[in-house]
Design a protein around this motif. Sequence first.
Motif, PDB file in Angstrom:
ATOM      1  N   UNK A   2      13.574 -18.650 -59.086  1.00  0.00           N
ATOM      2  CA  UNK A   2      12.802 -17.356 -58.873  1.00  0.00           C
ATOM      3  C   UNK A   2      11.822 -17.735 -57.929  1.00  0.00           C
ATOM      4  N   UNK A   3      11.712 -16.720 -57.157  1.00  0.00           N
ATOM      5  CA  UNK A   3      10.686 -16.797 -55.892  1.00  0.00           C
ATOM      6  C   UNK A   3       9.659 -15.944 -56.131  1.00  0.00           C
ATOM      7  N   UNK A   4       8.354 -16.283 -55.985  1.00  0.00           N
ATOM      8  CA  UNK A   4       7.358 -15.274 -56.085  1.00  0.00           C
ATOM      9  C   UNK A   4       6.923 -15.122 -54.534  1.00  0.00           C
ATOM     10  N   UNK A  92      15.541  -4.468 -44.695  1.00  0.00           N
ATOM     11  CA  UNK A  92      14.227  -5.149 -45.580  1.00  0.00           C
ATOM     12  C   UNK A  92      14.827  -6.473 -45.976  1.00  0.00           C
ATOM     13  N   UNK A  93      14.125  -7.518 -45.743  1.00  0.00           N
ATOM     14  CA  UNK A  93      14.439  -8.744 -46.512  1.00  0.00           C
ATOM     15  C   UNK A  93      14.360  -8.753 -47.979  1.00  0.00           C
ATOM     16  N   UNK A  94      15.160  -9.267 -48.694  1.00  0.00           N
ATOM     17  CA  UNK A  94      15.328  -9.366 -50.217  1.00  0.00           C
ATOM     18  C   UNK A  94      15.636 -10.898 -50.436  1.00  0.00           C
ATOM     19  N   UNK A  95      14.448 -11.475 -51.142  1.00  0.00           N
ATOM     20  CA  UNK A  95      14.436 -12.806 -51.219  1.00  0.00           C
ATOM     21  C   UNK A  95      15.618 -13.250 -52.416  1.00  0.00           C
ATOM     22  N   UNK A 114      24.350 -18.716 -42.589  1.00  0.00           N
ATOM     23  CA  UNK A 114      25.261 -18.103 -43.441  1.00  0.00           C
ATOM     24  C   UNK A 114      24.662 -17.091 -44.439  1.00  0.00           C
ATOM     25  N   UNK A 115      25.254 -16.194 -45.157  1.00  0.00           N
ATOM     26  CA  UNK A 115      24.875 -15.408 -45.978  1.00  0.00           C
ATOM     27  C   UNK A 115      24.834 -15.817 -47.686  1.00  0.00           C
ATOM     28  N   UNK A 116      23.293 -15.977 -47.536  1.00  0.00           N
ATOM     29  CA  UNK A 116      23.005 -16.872 -48.804  1.00  0.00           C
ATOM     30  C   UNK A 116      21.861 -16.399 -49.188  1.00  0.00           C
ATOM     31  N   UNK A 117      21.790 -16.326 -50.590  1.00  0.00           N
ATOM     32  CA  UNK A 117      20.364 -16.309 -51.181  1.00  0.00           C
ATOM     33  C   UNK A 117      19.538 -17.423 -51.363  1.00  0.00           C
ATOM     34  N   UNK A 118      18.232 -17.331 -51.561  1.00  0.00           N
ATOM     35  CA  UNK A 118      17.388 -18.567 -51.865  1.00  0.00           C
ATOM     36  C   UNK A 118      17.823 -19.236 -53.103  1.00  0.00           C
ATOM     37  N   UNK A 119      17.992 -20.382 -53.212  1.00  0.00           N
ATOM     38  CA  UNK A 119      18.560 -20.954 -54.433  1.00  0.00           C
ATOM     39  C   UNK A 119      20.143 -21.239 -54.326  1.00  0.00           C
ATOM     40  N   UNK A 130      26.432 -30.257 -48.405  1.00  0.00           N
ATOM     41  CA  UNK A 130      26.132 -29.031 -49.304  1.00  0.00           C
ATOM     42  C   UNK A 130      24.435 -28.797 -49.469  1.00  0.00           C
ATOM     43  N   UNK A 131      24.055 -27.769 -48.859  1.00  0.00           N
ATOM     44  CA  UNK A 131      22.458 -27.728 -48.940  1.00  0.00           C
ATOM     45  C   UNK A 131      22.097 -26.442 -49.688  1.00  0.00           C
ATOM     46  N   UNK A 132      21.251 -26.789 -50.705  1.00  0.00           N
ATOM     47  CA  UNK A 132      20.482 -25.973 -51.513  1.00  0.00           C
ATOM     48  C   UNK A 132      19.348 -25.331 -50.700  1.00  0.00           C
ATOM     49  N   UNK A 133      19.365 -23.691 -50.837  1.00  0.00           N
ATOM     50  CA  UNK A 133      18.558 -22.995 -49.983  1.00  0.00           C
ATOM     51  C   UNK A 133      17.096 -23.159 -50.598  1.00  0.00           C
ATOM     52  N   UNK A 134      16.090 -23.717 -50.213  1.00  0.00           N
ATOM     53  CA  UNK A 134      15.019 -23.922 -50.763  1.00  0.00           C
ATOM     54  C   UNK A 134      14.105 -22.725 -50.168  1.00  0.00           C
TER      55      UNK A 134
END
Length: 154
Positions: A2-4, A92-95, A114-119, A130-134
């Motif tokens: 979850x990103x605040x 609009x950006x959506x985290x 790449x098209x990826x969500x945070x996390x 393989x990188x996890x997006x922080x």
Amino acid sequence: MTVNPATTSVPHWSPEPLPAPGGARRLVLAAGSAGDFALGADGSVPDAVFAAAVTGDRFVLIGNAAEIARARADLLAAGAIPAEITEVLTAAPDLHAAQPRTVYCPHCHTGSTGSVAIGGAVSCVSCGLELVVYHHYSQRLGAFLGYCADAEER
């Protein structure tokens, strides 16, 4: 993850671009074919912009968050200051949603898009990790930080 948005380093883009002060010349850099200059497929700024720019120019960047981030990083690296750059987002950006993002690999020092969500995860185009997006975002690099998903097992 979850990103605040209030506590993250992700830029907070204004929904309305601010006008450039005074009568400064504006160079419009847009994704696709609109504008004075077209951004590269990855959002990179073409060399023709640097050849045409003079002191006092303002830059208007139009595109998605990943394209704008890359173009902004290129302009800052070339000597532009943040006050000379205006960003206009086309979406609009959506985290929390998968969107085009550039992810910085701290192992080989390259960026992967790449098209990826945070996390979420993306493979590094250079070293294959393989990188996890922080949620940490570097405005200087125009990229999110990635970290190796299985670093403890290597």
